[in-house]
Scaffold this active site. Structure first.
Site, PDB file in Angstrom:
ATOM      1  N   THR A 141       0.841  -1.193   0.000  1.00 19.34           N
ATOM      2  CA  THR A 141       0.000   0.000   0.000  1.00 19.34           C
ATOM      3  C   THR A 141       0.882   1.249   0.000  1.00 19.34           C
ATOM      4  OG1 THR A 141      -1.822  -1.102   1.171  1.00 19.34           O
ATOM      5  CG2 THR A 141      -1.668   1.296   1.390  1.00 19.34           C
ATOM      6  N   SER A 142       0.588   2.198  -0.872  1.00 15.84           N
ATOM      7  CA  SER A 142       1.241   3.507  -0.899  1.00 15.84           C
ATOM      8  C   SER A 142       2.756   3.359  -1.077  1.00 15.84           C
ATOM      9  CB  SER A 142       0.863   4.287   0.368  1.00 15.84           C
ATOM     10  OG  SER A 142       1.261   5.632   0.277  1.00 15.84           O
ATOM     11  N   SER A 143       3.575   3.713  -0.091  1.00 18.15           N
ATOM     12  CA  SER A 143       5.015   3.501  -0.237  1.00 18.15           C
ATOM     13  C   SER A 143       5.302   2.018  -0.501  1.00 18.15           C
ATOM     14  CB  SER A 143       5.745   3.962   1.032  1.00 18.15           C
ATOM     15  OG  SER A 143       7.125   3.798   0.905  1.00 18.15           O
TER      16      SER A 143
END
Ligand SMILES: *[C@@H]1O[C@H](CO)[C@@H](O)[C@H](O)[C@H]1NC(C)=O
Ligand SMILES: *[C@@H]1O[C@H](CO)[C@@H](O)[C@H](O)[C@H]1NC(C)=O
Length: 381
Positions: A141-143
């Site tokens: 998720t995300s990074s």
């Protein structure tokens, strides 16, 4: 939006992500092998696992941790059901708990960066747990989503398949000065645009001697993402279309309201799907059951086509997961969801302004023009 905003948006989630009723606990593994940037390795091994279990590497977001992703994502619970092992890498000690997706080291196969350490965690799991080297998956998720794309580019030989929740194309967040764990505003804000063949070169350059296949990949992104702007989905699709030889502007199939109402799934070929979550911000909630299909634990995934019996025992039926206990919406970081389209005056620079299924503003604030990038995505440029 800055990294501070990215951190702030997850604070609540950190304290509420409890997963009850698991059969086992999260364990740290030290000395798993060469660990050039001092990343942490945490493992969830259910009490009942398959012989030669599959492995899912699940990578946390900025401000997160292995523990937070363990409690806040559905993978441990799914591991109980399907008998696989989950590795939760924990980012190296830095001022923020983001992954390095910007340095030359991490963007190079065996280059000595964060990606290298995560690859070595997988090697440890294969040798120590006798994991099935042909069924290793990666998600984040995300990074962690950025890192998932980077891992598919730097270690394509490891992964059977990948799913990406709100990331950017591998090599988009690069630092021109070679800095480790650098923020890249132009990538985040959707100002980086390359052709499929340019992106394919970026990927090939991370592991130039590699001639084998790349893993099938699903890319999720929200159309209301103001942290990693929605056009990043288009760049991810162009990148992997370049690798797979697909046409990034001509999906072979477009499924409305799939897998959820308001989500649009575009299929570009057997190895690539883009899922645009209408009105969803940063980040798209993890779709655990969809991942199980995509990874081949459950029948019904369009790709990849691994056998439905992963592991050599079949004591765990693939029809067993009661949908009530494996919620796809268990406290994953769905922090800035909004269904309100930009109001009067038109959409802002870089925002979406049209495309099939789009119900928001179709004009842009001056001096920007709503530009059609493909049938599914127009952007104020
Ligand atoms: C941000 O990434 C792009 C490539 O996606 C690169 O051209 C640019 O130089 C990077 N910006 C900084 C400040 O490093
Ligand atoms: C890709 O699809 C677009 C839209 O259908 C089409 O105009 C273009 O010619 C296609 N490109 C290639 C290389 O086939």
């Amino acid at each position: 939006m800055t990294r501070i905003g990215l951190l702030a948006s997850f604070v609540l989630f950190l304290w509420t992500g409890i997963v009850a009723g698991l059969t086992s606990t999260l364990q740290q593994v030290t000395n798993f092998g060469s660990n050039p940037t001092n990343a942490g390795m945490f493992v969830y091994k259910p009490t009942t696992i398959k012989v030669n279990p599959a492995v899912i590497v699940a990578i946390h977001y900025c401000g997160g941790s292995a523990q937070a992703y363990f409690t806040g994502s559905p993978y441990a619970s799914l591991a109980d059901t399907y008998g696989f092992i989950v590795i939760y890498p924990s980012s190296p000690p830095r001022s923020t708990t983001c992954w390095d997706v910007s340095s030359k080291a991490t963007l190079t196969h065996n280059g000595g960066g964060d990606s290298n350490g995560i690859a070595n965690m997988v090697a440890y799991a294969i040798s120590t747990y006798k994991a099935d080297a042909s069924h290793i998956f990666v998600t984040g998720t995300s990074s962690g989503a950025m890192m998932t794309n980077v891992l598919c580019a730097t270690y394509p030989e490891i992964w059977r398949a990948a799913s990406v929740y709100s990331g950017v194309a591998a090599g988009c967040f690069v630092s021109s000065s070679g800095a480790v764990d650098a923020w890249n505003s132009s990538c985040a804000e959707g100002q980086v645009s390359q052709t499929s063949s340019q992106w394919a070169s970026v990927v090939h350059n991370m592991f130039p001697s590699y001639t084998g296949p790349y893993p099938p990949i699903q890319e999720y992104h929200g159309t209301a993402d103001t942290t990693l702007f929605p056009s990043n989905l288009n760049e991810e699709i162009k990148e992997w279309s370049g690798i797979f030889g697909y046409n990034a502007t001509a999906p072979t199939q477009v499924l409305q309201n799939t897998p959820l109402s308001g989500y649009i799934k575009s299929i570009y070929g057997p190895n690539l799907q883009g899922i645009s979550a209408q009105g969803v911000g940063h980040t798209v909630p993890i779709q655990g059951n969809e991942d199980m299909k995509w990874f081949g634990f459950v029948a019904g995934g369009a790709a990849p086509p691994p056998s439905t019996t992963i592991g050599s025992t079949s004591t765990i039926s693939t029809t067993s997961p009661p949908t009530t206990t494996i919620s796809t919406s268990t406290s994953v970081p769905a922090t800035t969801t909004t269904t309100t389209p930009p109001s009067t005056g038109g959409a802002a620079h870089w925002d979406q302004c049209g495309g099939i299924g789009w119900t928001g503003a179709t004009t842009c604030v001056a001096p920007f023009t709503c530009t059609t990038l493909n049938a599914y995505y127009s952007q104020c440029l």
